[in-house]
Design a protein around this motif. Structure first.
Motif, short mmCIF file in Angstrom:
data_model
loop_
_atom_site.label_atom_id
_atom_site.label_comp_id
_atom_site.label_asym_id
_atom_site.label_seq_id
_atom_site.Cartn_x
_atom_site.Cartn_y
_atom_site.Cartn_z
N ASP A 177 0.82 -1.21 0.00
CA ASP A 177 0.00 0.00 0.00
C ASP A 177 0.86 1.27 0.00
OD1 ASP A 177 -2.29 1.47 -0.01
OD2 ASP A 177 -2.51 1.47 2.16
N PHE A 204 -4.78 -4.23 -1.02
CA PHE A 204 -3.54 -3.54 -0.66
C PHE A 204 -3.21 -3.80 0.80
CE2 PHE A 204 -5.16 -1.03 -4.21
CZ PHE A 204 -4.06 -1.12 -5.05
N PHE A 205 -1.90 -3.87 1.09
CA PHE A 205 -1.44 -4.20 2.44
C PHE A 205 -0.45 -3.16 2.93
CE2 PHE A 205 -2.70 -7.94 0.26
CZ PHE A 205 -3.42 -8.66 1.20
N PRO A 206 -0.72 -2.53 4.09
CA PRO A 206 0.31 -1.69 4.68
C PRO A 206 1.57 -2.52 4.91
CG PRO A 206 -1.77 -1.45 5.86
CD PRO A 206 -1.93 -2.58 4.90
N ASN A 211 0.01 -10.81 9.33
CA ASN A 211 -0.90 -11.95 9.39
C ASN A 211 -1.78 -11.96 8.14
OD1 ASN A 211 -2.90 -13.81 9.92
ND2 ASN A 211 -2.98 -13.34 12.09
N PRO A 214 -6.70 -13.89 6.97
CA PRO A 214 -7.96 -13.49 6.33
C PRO A 214 -7.83 -13.42 4.82
CG PRO A 214 -7.44 -12.01 8.15
CD PRO A 214 -6.24 -12.89 7.95
N LYS A 218 -9.94 -15.29 1.91
CA LYS A 218 -10.65 -14.55 0.87
C LYS A 218 -10.26 -15.05 -0.52
CE LYS A 218 -11.23 -9.87 1.19
NZ LYS A 218 -10.84 -8.51 1.64
N LEU B 3 -17.02 -21.77 5.20
CA LEU B 3 -16.40 -20.45 5.17
C LEU B 3 -16.48 -19.80 6.55
CD1 LEU B 3 -15.07 -18.22 3.54
CD2 LEU B 3 -17.31 -17.32 3.01
N ILE B 6 -13.89 -21.26 8.75
CA ILE B 6 -12.52 -20.85 8.47
C ILE B 6 -12.29 -19.40 8.93
CG2 ILE B 6 -12.48 -19.84 6.14
CD1 ILE B 6 -10.45 -22.83 6.85
N ASN B 10 -9.65 -18.00 11.67
CA ASN B 10 -8.76 -16.86 11.46
C ASN B 10 -8.83 -15.90 12.63
OD1 ASN B 10 -7.58 -17.37 9.01
ND2 ASN B 10 -9.29 -16.56 7.85
N ASN B 13 -7.15 -17.33 15.58
CA ASN B 13 -5.71 -17.30 15.35
C ASN B 13 -5.15 -15.90 15.56
OD1 ASN B 13 -3.11 -17.98 14.37
ND2 ASN B 13 -3.69 -17.20 12.37
N GLY B 14 -5.88 -14.89 15.02
CA GLY B 14 -5.44 -13.51 15.19
C GLY B 14 -5.36 -13.16 16.67
N GLN B 249 -9.22 -8.95 12.44
CA GLN B 249 -9.34 -10.03 11.45
C GLN B 249 -10.66 -9.92 10.68
OE1 GLN B 249 -6.94 -12.87 11.12
NE2 GLN B 249 -5.76 -11.21 11.97
N ALA B 252 -10.37 -7.01 8.35
CA ALA B 252 -9.55 -7.34 7.20
C ALA B 252 -10.30 -8.26 6.24
CB ALA B 252 -8.25 -8.00 7.64
N TYR B 253 -11.12 -9.14 6.80
CA TYR B 253 -11.83 -10.07 5.92
C TYR B 253 -12.93 -9.37 5.14
CZ TYR B 253 -14.25 -14.01 4.00
OH TYR B 253 -14.82 -14.86 3.11
N PHE B 254 -13.74 -8.56 5.83
CA PHE B 254 -14.91 -7.99 5.16
C PHE B 254 -14.58 -6.73 4.37
CE2 PHE B 254 -17.20 -10.64 8.27
CZ PHE B 254 -17.95 -11.35 7.35
N THR B 255 -13.52 -6.02 4.74
CA THR B 255 -13.14 -4.86 3.92
C THR B 255 -11.79 -5.19 3.28
OG1 THR B 255 -12.10 -3.73 5.79
CG2 THR B 255 -14.42 -3.28 5.39
N THR B 256 -10.76 -4.43 3.59
CA THR B 256 -9.42 -4.74 3.09
C THR B 256 -8.48 -4.68 4.28
OG1 THR B 256 -8.78 -2.47 2.73
CG2 THR B 256 -9.96 -3.54 0.94
N PRO B 257 -7.26 -5.20 4.15
CA PRO B 257 -6.32 -5.13 5.27
C PRO B 257 -6.06 -3.70 5.71
CG PRO B 257 -5.54 -6.66 3.62
CD PRO B 257 -6.73 -5.97 3.03
N VAL B 258 -6.12 -2.75 4.78
CA VAL B 258 -5.89 -1.35 5.15
C VAL B 258 -6.94 -0.91 6.16
CG1 VAL B 258 -5.72 1.00 4.31
CG2 VAL B 258 -4.89 -0.87 2.90
N GLU B 261 -6.71 -2.46 9.67
CA GLU B 261 -5.83 -1.76 10.61
C GLU B 261 -6.50 -0.48 11.12
OE1 GLU B 261 -1.92 -2.70 10.74
OE2 GLU B 261 -3.20 -4.46 10.56
#
Lengths: 413, 288
Positions: A177, A204-206, A211, A214, A218, B3, B6, B10, B13-14, B249, B252-258, B261
């Protein structure tokens, strides 16, 4: 004869000045024996150091070779390099120092696109010739800057169709990202679409994400045929390891524009890196005589050197392209050197013939498609003299010499 | 259905890896009020110790579960004797000193081992739930987290050392009057916290990218979790890492990793605003 203190000081000062005058006037007026100053800004510590350290060896080796051969224009080269410590603020600071205090004749440096955009305006303002020798997302259009690494039209354009041919038409894109990842993801999308493929998702990943659980779920839910990765840095290596440990290895192929640039095939287990596709301008495994000689020279001088990737080779070639330009111009005058470089300089380096393209200030160079096998890159295909056609679509410094910006590709999907 | 299973895995695990990362910090920060900014580097040292031991031919499980905590625990002992013992009660000074320590550790590691490091393969394989695959290692991390929780709880709650340690943390002067040397207890507790952190680094090593700067990715999250958890080591850290792991987690799963966070940090701000004493300051008072 009595000498007053005042007279003594006067006489001795004027005598000193008279004695020193040849040195002072030579230094400022003629400068014929002074070394030519070559500036280098690379990260030798911090998060980007794994890229920077081998690039430094290439620069030191190149300067040493030029000096052994008698220097340039009869003058030796002096390398002035600073460790930018993976810190953008230090890039700006040292760029000013190189331009104003050290008064260097050229700067080779910058690793991430963020660092390049931090220092490029400084060298424009103070009129110091600037070489950026790293593969990047393309589009920089600036008469003072030469970008000698590969761009997406030279690598991604070859990588995507090849990987599609060996997998299928649906891709899942993972990218870092920041500007490199964002723009490279756009190029990946474009080349997927140009080849009749479809992009299921772009994530995108910071840079501090570690981890990938997820994401791996996906990806499995989306069921792509192919994964395209522009993940960057040590933390993102976790993705490949977690992918393998989930047993997904071999189920969906991975093609990457970054994996393998900083020694990844030898730092992760052979089972993690196996079969990943990559396309770069250079691999240590290339068996041309120039490449083998280059690798041997570096390994002899630095026995512990990690993998020698495009980053290292392009930095070396960038220095020699500049040297060829100076030789052709016969002077160090910035505009004279730029014009000489624009006339179509070619240097035969470790990666093969590298030709500067005067219109875009990028290079026409070979690209190699390879796959990891047993911790080594196995070169599958060679593409000779690939043009930087992405930048050429938007940038023409011949018609608009005053252009100065980075174009970003616009994809209407 | 598969799903959901799993995704649930996750999330667990997180939370488990967050708990492992924070437990050592909770011991050091929660009990002794030392802000250890070199916490991430302790994780990194644990990972390096495990990887180097495994590459030297020692069994991978022994490298992760024995060598890593032992090495970092000993390192913590040296750090406590040479640096941290002068800083008890000096919160800001301890931040500055441990930050310097973190830079020193990164620099030394880079000098000795270089910028990249040959990692170890992830032990255990993968398994499938319906159409989805995940690794056994996920479950192993969960088991280690549960095991550590049980051990630390048992030590603090049921042993003589745990009783004395808790007494010293509450009132060092009174404990000293009763014949305990607080300096020794601080030393042992700091070393224990470092060892727990080293263990976290060891078990995360096979699923992480091993570099000298890897610690910085963990330190912010670990601090937020410990502060969010509050004073109680086990219940606080457990509830906060459960909550934040869940949010991170699922986000991150339902939106994006950005956004995962962003949502994590936002919810941490809200939590600390509502519960300045942390979760355990409100809900689990008096627990360990």
């Amino acid at each position: 004869m009595p000498i007053s203190r005042r007279k003594f000081i006067k006489t001795s000062l004027s005598a000193t000045a008279a004695l020193a005058s040849p040195a002072i006037s030579t230094r400022y007026a003629f400068g014929s024996d002074d070394p030519i100053k070559v500036g280098s800004l690379l990260d030798q510590s911090g998060a980007i150091a794994s890229s920077g350290v081998t690039m430094v060896t290439a620069m030191e080796q190149g300067v040493a070779e030029i000096n052994e051969a008698g220097g340039l224009l009869g003058r030796p080269l002096q390398l002035i390099q600073y460790d930018t410590q993976s810190n953008i603020q230090l890039y700006s600071q040292y760029a000013q120092q190189l331009a104003l205090k050290d008064r260097v004749d050229v700067v080779h440096g910058g690793i991430t696109s963020a660092s390049r955009e931090a220092i490029r305006p400084t060298f424009d303002r103070f009129q110091v010739l600037y070489f950026y020798n790293v593969l990047y997302e393309g589009g920089v259009c600036d008469r003072n800057t030469f970008c000698t690494g590969t761009t997406p039209a030279q690598t991604v354009e070859k990588l995507v169709p090849y990987a599609m041919k060996n997998s299928g038409k649906k891709a899942y894109i993972l990218a870092a990202d920041y500007n490199y990842g964002q723009i490279t993801a756009k190029w990946m999308t474009k080349y997927m679409q140009d080849n009749g493929g479809e992009v299921l998702s772009v994530d995108f990943f910071p840079l501090d994400v570690t981890n990938f659980g997820p994401t791996i779920s996906k990806i499995q839910a989306a069921k792509p045929d192919l994964i395209l990765s522009a993940l960057v840095g040590g933390n993102h290596v976790s993705f490949y390891r977690q992918w393998e440990s989930a047993g997904m290895k071999g189920q969906i192929p991975i093609a990457s524009t970054t994996f393998g640039l900083v020694n990844e095939p030898s730092t992760v287990d052979a089972s993690v890196s196996a079969d990943i596709y990559g396309c770069y301008g250079y691999y240590e495994e290339l068996d041309t005589p120039e490449s083998q000689a280059f690798v041997q020279k570096l390994k002899k001088r630095w026995p512990d050197i990690p993998y020698i990737s495009e980053l290292t080779a392009a930095n070396y070639e960038g220095l020699f392209l500049w040297a060829e330009g100076v030789k052709k111009a016969g002077s160090l005058d910035r505009m004279a050197v730029i014009e000489a470089l624009e006339s179509g300089i070619t240097y035969k380096g470790p990666s093969g013939d590298v030709t500067l393209d005067g219109v875009t200030h990028h290079t026409t160079r070979n690209a190699y498609l390879a796959q990891v096998k047993d911790r080594k890159w196995n070169v599958l295909e060679t593409f000779k003299a690939v043009q930087p056609s992405d930048t050429a679509m938007v940038c023409n410094l011949k018609d608009n010499p005053r252009d100065n910006q980075q174009y970003v590709i616009d994809i209407d999907s | 259905m598969d799903l959901a299973a799993i995704v649930a895995l996750n999330v667990v695990n997180g939370a488990a890896s967050l708990f492992l990362l924070c437990l050592g910090l909770a011991i050091i920060f929660g009990m002794m009020r030392i802000i250890n900014l070199a916490h991430g580097e302790f994780v990194m040292l644990g990972a390096y110790a495990a990887v180097i031991a495994a590459n030297a031919g020692i069994n991978i499980w022994i490298s992760m579960l024995v060598v890593a905590p032992l090495v970092v625990g000993l390192f913590g002992l040296v750090v406590e004797r040479c640096l941290v013992r002068f800083l008890y009660g000096r919160l800001v000074d301890s931040m500055l000193a441990t930050w310097g320590l973190s830079l020193l550790i990164i620099g030394l590691t880079t000098t000795i081992f270089g910028n990249t490091m040959q990692g170890v393969p992830t032990p255990l394989g993968g398994f499938a739930i319906g159409n989805y695959r995940t690794s056994w290692y996920t479950l192993f991390l969960l088991a280690v987290a549960l095991g550590m929780m049980a051990i630390v709880y048992a030590v603090l709650r049921y042993t003589r050392f745990g009783l004395i340690a808790r007494a010293v943390m509450q009132n060092p002067d009174m404990a000293a009057v009763l014949g305990v040397n607080p300096a020794h207890i601080y030393m042992a507790t700091f070393s224990l916290g470092a060892a727990v952190t080293g263990l976290a680094g060891g078990v995360l090593a096979p699923v992480s990218g091993i570099t000298p700067v890897m610690g910085s990715a963990y330190v912010a999250k670990a601090f937020i979790t410990v502060v969010g958890g509050g004073a109680a080591i086990i219940s606080g850290t457990l509830s906060a890492s459960g909550l934040f792991g869940f949010i991170n987690q699922l986000g991150a799963y339902f939106t994006t990793p950005v956004y995962g966070e962003v949502i994590l940090f936002l919810s941490a701000i809200v939590l600390i605003r509502i519960l300045p004493q942390g979760i355990s300051g409100r809900f689990f008072k008096g627990t360990v």
